[in-house]
Motif scaffolding. Structure first.
Motif, mmCIF file in Angstrom:
data_model
loop_
_atom_site.group_PDB
_atom_site.id
_atom_site.type_symbol
_atom_site.label_atom_id
_atom_site.label_comp_id
_atom_site.label_asym_id
_atom_site.label_seq_id
_atom_site.Cartn_x
_atom_site.Cartn_y
_atom_site.Cartn_z
ATOM 1 N N LEU A 9 11.042 8.474 1.451
ATOM 2 C CA LEU A 9 9.690 8.011 1.766
ATOM 3 C C LEU A 9 9.490 6.571 1.306
ATOM 4 C CD1 LEU A 9 7.515 11.130 0.874
ATOM 5 C CD2 LEU A 9 8.030 10.234 3.137
ATOM 6 N N ASP A 10 10.000 6.252 0.104
ATOM 7 C CA ASP A 10 9.889 4.887 -0.403
ATOM 8 C C ASP A 10 10.632 3.904 0.508
ATOM 9 O OD1 ASP A 10 8.337 5.681 -2.529
ATOM 10 O OD2 ASP A 10 10.015 5.764 -3.954
ATOM 11 N N GLU A 13 8.738 3.511 3.683
ATOM 12 C CA GLU A 13 7.574 2.680 3.426
ATOM 13 C C GLU A 13 7.981 1.205 3.296
ATOM 14 O OE1 GLU A 13 4.377 2.926 0.094
ATOM 15 O OE2 GLU A 13 4.746 4.960 0.854
ATOM 16 N N GLU A 14 9.068 0.940 2.644
ATOM 17 C CA GLU A 14 9.566 -0.429 2.496
ATOM 18 C C GLU A 14 9.960 -1.009 3.856
ATOM 19 O OE1 GLU A 14 12.732 -0.650 -0.357
ATOM 20 O OE2 GLU A 14 11.491 0.177 -1.953
ATOM 21 N N ARG A 16 8.724 -0.049 6.761
ATOM 22 C CA ARG A 16 7.483 -0.303 7.485
ATOM 23 C C ARG A 16 6.797 -1.567 6.967
ATOM 24 N NH1 ARG A 16 4.760 4.841 6.463
ATOM 25 N NH2 ARG A 16 6.738 5.882 6.370
#
Length: 115
Positions: A9-10, A13-14, A16
């Motif tokens: 997820l991290d 997110e990075e 994105r």
């Protein structure tokens, strides 16, 4: 949740965030390029208007100078005609009073001395 899921997820997110940042930078570049193009167009238009205004002033100056010179020439011609008419009237008046006196005042023509 486990550590792998949080890491994924991290990372997502990075990714994105990086994509968003890249998109924002691209949009900013496009906006700057568009603004520079618009300013160049406006500058060219302003210069064209400036040159047109200068040309209009020059044309008016030439036209007004021609009118002034024509008026001055006409005034000079009128003044010369009035002076000539006044001189003729004065001469006619002198001739009417006593033409002989007026003729006697004139100096005799000079002759070349022999000798």
């Amino acid at each position: 949740m486990n550590d792998d899921t949080e890491t994924d997820l991290d990372e997502a997110e990075e990714i994105r965030a990086a994509e968003t940042e890249a998109r924002v930078r691209a949009e900013n570049r496009a906006e700057r390029a568009e603004r520079a193009e618009r300013m160049a167009r406006e500058g060219a238009q302003a210069m064209a208007e400036h040159h047109a205004a200068i040309k209009a002033v020059d044309e008016r100056t030439v036209r007004l100078r021609a009118l002034r010179l024509a008026k001055e020439a006409a005034d000079a011609q009128t003044a010369a005609a009035e002076k000539q008419a006044a001189d003729e009237a004065k001469a006619a008046k002198s001739a009417a009073k006593g033409g002989v006196k007026g003729a006697a005042r004139k100096a005799p023509p000079k002759t070349a001395a022999k000798g």
